[in-house]
Design a protein around this motif. Structure first.
Motif, PDB file in Angstrom:
ATOM      1  N   SER A  89      19.267  -8.306  37.357  1.00  0.00           N
ATOM      2  CA  SER A  89      19.692  -7.619  36.127  1.00  0.00           C
ATOM      3  C   SER A  89      20.049  -8.630  35.034  1.00  0.00           C
ATOM      4  O   SER A  89      19.718  -8.419  33.863  1.00  0.00           O
ATOM      5  CB  SER A  89      20.879  -6.702  36.419  1.00  0.00           C
ATOM      6  OG  SER A  89      22.001  -7.470  36.816  1.00  0.00           O
ATOM      7  N   GLU A  90      20.690  -9.746  35.405  1.00  0.00           N
ATOM      8  CA  GLU A  90      21.051 -10.749  34.397  1.00  0.00           C
ATOM      9  C   GLU A  90      19.808 -11.413  33.818  1.00  0.00           C
ATOM     10  O   GLU A  90      19.705 -11.641  32.612  1.00  0.00           O
ATOM     11  CB  GLU A  90      21.977 -11.809  35.009  1.00  0.00           C
ATOM     12  CG  GLU A  90      23.362 -11.269  35.316  1.00  0.00           C
ATOM     13  CD  GLU A  90      24.446 -12.267  34.978  1.00  0.00           C
ATOM     14  OE1 GLU A  90      24.243 -13.101  34.093  1.00  0.00           O
ATOM     15  OE2 GLU A  90      25.500 -12.201  35.624  1.00  0.00           O
ATOM     16  N   GLU A  93      18.060  -9.115  31.443  1.00  0.00           N
ATOM     17  CA  GLU A  93      18.677  -9.052  30.115  1.00  0.00           C
ATOM     18  C   GLU A  93      18.305 -10.255  29.261  1.00  0.00           C
ATOM     19  O   GLU A  93      18.117 -10.133  28.050  1.00  0.00           O
ATOM     20  CB  GLU A  93      20.201  -8.995  30.259  1.00  0.00           C
ATOM     21  CG  GLU A  93      20.721  -7.698  30.846  1.00  0.00           C
ATOM     22  CD  GLU A  93      22.217  -7.760  31.099  1.00  0.00           C
ATOM     23  OE1 GLU A  93      22.833  -8.769  30.715  1.00  0.00           O
ATOM     24  OE2 GLU A  93      22.763  -6.798  31.683  1.00  0.00           O
TER      25      GLU A  93
END
Length: 308
Positions: A89-90, A93
């Motif tokens: 997820s990081e 982003e």
């Protein structure tokens, strides 16, 4: 052609294993302990030992790596040691910011370098050719972090035209993109010029001129198309270089991309995040080179026949 693409995609598997293996073992050799960093300076020895056991850091490195690969195969890239968030997820982003920066840089490089390379070749030893080659020599000699600092001093601190860092609109993209683009522009310019010089000396070019075909048409329709194949190779390689160069450029300009994330993760010995960033870089580089190979087939029919 489809079989060739399938084989190339299969070849990504050993590449990914080799890259992650090397990076995992190099990080394991660096000083510092992830458990101590997570718990902070006030942590007791017992707490550190317990956390190392929970994280599996007390096992041999080869076992740790095997566990990591087993999870990776199922799509689990792990949890960041420093933030406690999912690595996927990081990266999800941050990666669009790096991709936007790299794409802008490569577009700038192509738009500037191809015309300069073609004009330099068709007007060899002219003032424009000499100027273009000096520009290429200077551009390829300057490290990106130094170029970035010079641009910040000139256009942010003195002139105030652009922000010195961060991501706050189109203006904040210009300086980092130019910083990334300068070195690749120089490289593509030199390749285009040398390739064009070789092509315009071929017999079929002289034949086209003898038939009365205009000079511009000979260059555009006969010479440029054949001269672009080496240039496309360099453009594909430069895309990977730009992704790697984004690590320094994003740090200089505080650009919130995956390169800056990787630098911060290395400083914190955040192994899952570093590995995740490296996998994304390696995968993107491999896929771009595959796309370049496919593009060859559409530019040169002889290459397409070999694939089939």
């Amino acid at each position: 052609m489809s079989k060739y693409i399938f084989r190339r995609l299969l070849m990504l598997l050993p590449v990914m294993i080799g890259v992650t293996f090397l990076v995992y073992f190099i990080i394991s050799l660096t000083p510092g302990d992830a458990a101590s960093m997570i718990l902070g300076n006030g942590a007791t020895k017992e707490a550190i030992v317990e956390l190392r056991h929970d994280m599996g850091l007390d096992k041999p490195v080869i076992i740790q790596y095997a566990v990591y690969v087993e999870k990776l195969v199922t799509g689990d890239m792990g949890i960041s040691y420093s933030t406690g968030k999912s690595v996927a997820s990081e990266i999800g982003e941050r990666f669009p910011n790096t991709f936007k920066l790299t794409i802008t840089a490569i577009i700038l490089s192509v738009l500037i370098s191809i015309p300069i390379g073609v004009i330099s070749a068709t007007r060899q030893y002219s003032i424009f050719d000499n100027f273009g080659m000096i520009f290429a020599l200077v551009g390829i000699s300057m490290p990106s972090f130094w170029t970035g600092l010079i641009l910040i001093i000139a256009f942010s601190l003195n002139l105030g035209w652009f922000p010195s860092g961060g991501m706050s609109g189109i203006k904040s993209l210009i300086l980092p993109a130019f910083t990334l683009a300068i070195a690749s522009t120089a490289s593509i310019t030199r390749t285009t010029r040398s390739s064009m010089l070789e092509v315009i000396r071929q017999d079929y070019i002289n034949t086209a001129k003898a038939k009365g075909v205009s000079r511009s048409k000979v260059i555009r329709k006969h010479a440029l198309k054949n001269a672009l194949i080496p240039a496309i190779t360099v453009i594909g390689l430069e895309f990977g270089v730009l992704l790697g160069g984004a690590v320094l450029t994003e740090t200089v300009f505080s650009w919130p991309g995956i390169g800056r994330l990787m630098v911060e993760s290395i400083q914190r010995k955040d192994t899952p995040m570093v590995l995740g960033c490296v996998i994304v870089f390696a995968l993107a580089f491999s896929l771009v080179n595959l796309l370049i190979d496919i593009l060859y087939a559409y530019i040169d029919p002889r290459i397409k026949a070999n694939y089939n």
